[in-house]
Each structure stands twice: as C-alpha cells, then as structure tokens.
Design an enzyme around this catalytic site. Structure first.
Site, PDB file in Angstrom:
ATOM      1  N   HIS A   1       0.838  -1.192   0.000  1.00 18.26           N
ATOM      2  CA  HIS A   1       0.000   0.000   0.000  1.00 18.26           C
ATOM      3  C   HIS A   1       0.876   1.246   0.000  1.00 18.26           C
ATOM      4  CE1 HIS A   1       0.581  -1.054   4.257  1.00 18.26           C
ATOM      5  NE2 HIS A   1       0.383   0.220   4.573  1.00 18.26           N
TER       6      HIS A   1
ATOM      7  N   HIS B   1       0.705   5.356   0.822  1.00 12.81           N
ATOM      8  CA  HIS B   1      -0.008   6.441   1.491  1.00 12.81           C
ATOM      9  C   HIS B   1       0.111   7.718   0.675  1.00 12.81           C
ATOM     10  CE1 HIS B   1      -0.348   4.462   5.521  1.00 12.81           C
ATOM     11  NE2 HIS B   1       0.693   3.782   5.048  1.00 12.81           N
TER      12      HIS B   1
END
Length: 145
Positions: free
Chosen positions: A107, A109
């Site tokens: 992931h 950010h």
C-alpha cells in the site's frame, strides 16, 4: 520477482477490503488498483492505494502491478491536492515490520500537506466515519473534474 521468506496472508485487512468483507470509504477503483481513505489519517484527506494483486510489499510485487499502483498514486495525488487545496503531498510506503509496515499488503499512502502544519503521528487517532465519507467524496469530485 524477488523471493520472499514470508508468504502473503490472504486474511490481511486490505485483502478483506478487496474481497468486500471489510468496509472502507472507497475513492477509486480500476481493473488493477483500489484506493480508499486511511481510517487513522495523519492529515485531512490521507488515503491509500493498493494493488488488486496479491503482493505483500514492494519486495515481491510484479513490476507491471507496481507501475499501475504508481499511476493511480499520481492520479489520486493530483485529486487530493485539488480537493483539499493542499500545498503539497507526501507519498509514503513501508516494507516489512522493521521498515514500519503494519498491514502486509502493498500500500502507498497519499498524505496532503499544508504549509506550517505538521502531520499527525502514524496510527494514532481513528477518524469519524462521517468525516472519512465526506473527504472521500471531495476526492471523488476532484477526480471527476
């Protein structure tokens, strides 16, 4: 592809979000990527982009999948800047526990930044669902423009 010593965990929270068994405030989705609001934002508008593929982190993701994630990160970064009239954006990505990774699905950010305002500490305060819903809508509107 680099071989890793730890296998991908199909029960991680982001895999559950992709499967629809865990709720989220979705912002964007295409064939290869998915973006949603971070429930413990470090700044107003903090969101995440993940691949739909099974990738623990940057160490094992297929290069094509990583390129697709980064294309979505760029698209969402532009929308976040516009939606929140931010002065900049921080892009963060961690790998393995020693690198600060908490959820073991790749992931990235996207954290809007504002001159003179520090980011909040990581994983500190859970945001109210109504605020996340409103912020997701602002980003979706910016994407539509």
């Amino acid at each position: 592809m680099m071989t890793q010593t730890v296998a991908y965990d199909d029960d991680n929270i982001f895999a559950k979000i992709l499967a629809g068994s865990m709720p989220c405030h979705k912002i964007y989705e295409d064939e290869d990527t998915f973006a949603f609001m971070d429930i413990m934002p470090r700044s107003k508008g903090h969101c995440l982009v993940i691949p739909k593929s099974r990738a623990r982190n940057i160490l094992d993701v297929e290069l094509d999948d990583l390129a697709k994630v980064m294309a979505t990160v760029q698209k969402l970064s532009r929308a976040v800047l516009q939606a929140f009239d931010a002065d900049g954006v921080s892009i963060q990505q961690a790998n393995e526990a020693a690198g600060g990774q908490v959820v073991f699905h790749l992931h990235v950010h996207i954290i809007p930044r504002f001159d003179g305002i520090k980011m909040g500490p990581p994983a500190s305060t859970m945001e109210e669902p109504d605020v996340l819903k409103e912020n997701a809508e602002k980003i979706r509107q910016a994407l539509a423009e």
